[in-house]
Design a protein around this motif. Structure first.
Motif, PDB file in Angstrom:
ATOM      1  N   UNK A  22       1.002  -1.654  -0.494  1.00 31.52           N
ATOM      2  CA  UNK A  22      -0.413  -0.191  -0.201  1.00 31.52           C
ATOM      3  C   UNK A  22       1.030   1.538   0.756  1.00 31.52           C
ATOM      4  N   UNK A  23       0.539   2.273  -0.622  1.00 29.56           N
ATOM      5  CA  UNK A  23       1.161   3.689  -1.063  1.00 29.56           C
ATOM      6  C   UNK A  23       1.336   4.212   0.571  1.00 29.56           C
ATOM      7  N   UNK A  24       2.165   4.468   0.699  1.00 32.66           N
ATOM      8  CA  UNK A  24       1.967   5.475   1.903  1.00 32.66           C
ATOM      9  C   UNK A  24       2.363   7.134   1.734  1.00 32.66           C
ATOM     10  N   UNK A  25       3.114   8.011   0.800  1.00 31.58           N
ATOM     11  CA  UNK A  25       2.717   8.954   0.121  1.00 31.58           C
ATOM     12  C   UNK A  25       4.088   8.617  -0.639  1.00 31.58           C
ATOM     13  N   UNK A  81      -0.166   8.165   7.934  1.00 35.70           N
ATOM     14  CA  UNK A  81      -1.145   7.436   7.674  1.00 35.70           C
ATOM     15  C   UNK A  81      -1.642   6.221   6.521  1.00 35.70           C
ATOM     16  N   UNK A  82      -1.678   5.153   6.391  1.00 34.04           N
ATOM     17  CA  UNK A  82      -1.856   4.697   5.698  1.00 34.04           C
ATOM     18  C   UNK A  82      -3.814   3.907   5.031  1.00 34.04           C
ATOM     19  N   UNK A 100     -12.671   1.230   4.225  1.00 37.31           N
ATOM     20  CA  UNK A 100     -11.126   2.067   4.213  1.00 37.31           C
ATOM     21  C   UNK A 100     -11.094   1.911   6.105  1.00 37.31           C
ATOM     22  N   UNK A 101     -10.200   1.939   6.775  1.00 34.57           N
ATOM     23  CA  UNK A 101      -9.535   2.323   7.912  1.00 34.57           C
ATOM     24  C   UNK A 101      -7.927   2.744   7.281  1.00 34.57           C
ATOM     25  N   UNK A 102      -7.873   3.640   8.456  1.00 34.40           N
ATOM     26  CA  UNK A 102      -6.930   3.609   8.586  1.00 34.40           C
ATOM     27  C   UNK A 102      -5.444   3.592   9.841  1.00 34.40           C
ATOM     28  N   UNK A 103      -4.108   2.943   9.768  1.00 37.59           N
ATOM     29  CA  UNK A 103      -3.142   2.538  10.431  1.00 37.59           C
ATOM     30  C   UNK A 103      -2.096   3.867  10.064  1.00 37.59           C
ATOM     31  N   UNK A 104      -1.910   3.939  11.569  1.00 34.69           N
ATOM     32  CA  UNK A 104      -0.403   5.013  11.372  1.00 34.69           C
ATOM     33  C   UNK A 104       0.679   4.019  11.365  1.00 34.69           C
ATOM     34  N   UNK A 136       5.630   2.506  -0.958  1.00 32.62           N
ATOM     35  CA  UNK A 136       5.048   1.502  -0.083  1.00 32.62           C
ATOM     36  C   UNK A 136       5.844   1.134   1.132  1.00 32.62           C
ATOM     37  N   UNK A 137       4.418   0.190   1.446  1.00 30.28           N
ATOM     38  CA  UNK A 137       4.584  -0.291   2.557  1.00 30.28           C
ATOM     39  C   UNK A 137       3.720  -2.206   1.957  1.00 30.28           C
ATOM     40  N   UNK A 138       4.383  -2.839   3.159  1.00 30.53           N
ATOM     41  CA  UNK A 138       3.419  -4.625   3.112  1.00 30.53           C
ATOM     42  C   UNK A 138       3.153  -4.563   4.225  1.00 30.53           C
ATOM     43  N   UNK A 139       1.525  -4.427   4.077  1.00 31.57           N
ATOM     44  CA  UNK A 139       0.677  -4.482   5.686  1.00 31.57           C
ATOM     45  C   UNK A 139       1.337  -5.904   6.271  1.00 31.57           C
ATOM     46  N   UNK A 140       1.239  -7.202   4.747  1.00 32.32           N
ATOM     47  CA  UNK A 140       1.449  -7.817   5.530  1.00 32.32           C
ATOM     48  C   UNK A 140       2.950  -8.346   5.709  1.00 32.32           C
TER      49      UNK A 140
END
Ligand code: FES
Length: 142
Positions: free
Chosen positions: A28-31, A45-46, A57-61, A132-136
């Motif tokens: 997912x893109x962070x920015x 916030x992602x 959608x939910x937000x993850x800090x 980008x980060x891998x949420x998993x």
């Protein structure tokens, strides 16, 4: 000779699971990476798609520390004691956990309180100028 060369990746993959590409990656893109100044900790916030019928959608800090042009650390916002959300104090350059007084350094190492392991870090990459980060990439239940 060709048969031996073809078999090398399979053998390496079997010996080291970390060399295998995971099937459940969730990038997912962070920015834009330029939004994160070098050497500065910045909260981001992602938006994470929920797996529900509404596709809401939910937000993850997360906390982002850009150490170099292509070197970035993305910390989970959750304490490694009992998962309370941590805060960053730019004056002292420490992370603080409000639940039981846990303190972490700028590199995520535990300094005081109950936490015994460093803050979790997301796998990350820069694609076309976006972080980008891998949420998993964190352990389950984080
Ligand atoms: S949850 Fe952070 S110190 Fe306990």
């Amino acid at each position: 000779m060709v048969g031996g060369a073809v078999g090398v990746p399979a053998v390496l993959s079997a010996l080291s699971p970390s060399l295998k590409r995971r099937e459940d990656e969730n990038w997912q893109a962070v920015g834009p990476v330029e939004d994160f100044p070098l050497g500065e900790m910045k909260k981001a916030v992602v938006s994470v798609p929920r797996d529900d019928w509404a596709r809401s959608l939910r937000e993850k800090g997360v906390f982002v520390l850009r150490k170099g042009a292509e070197e970035v650390i993305v910390f989970s916002r959750n304490c490694t004691d009992l998962s309370c959300p941590i805060t960053w104090d730019p004056g002292s350059e420490w992370f603080f956990c409000p639940c039981h007084g846990g303190i972490f350094s700028k590199d995520g190492e535990p300094q005081a309180g109950p936490p015994k392991i460093p803050l979790y870090r997301y796998a990350n990459r820069i694609r076309e100028g976006f972080l980008e980060i891998d949420l998993n990439s964190l352990p389950p239940m984080i």
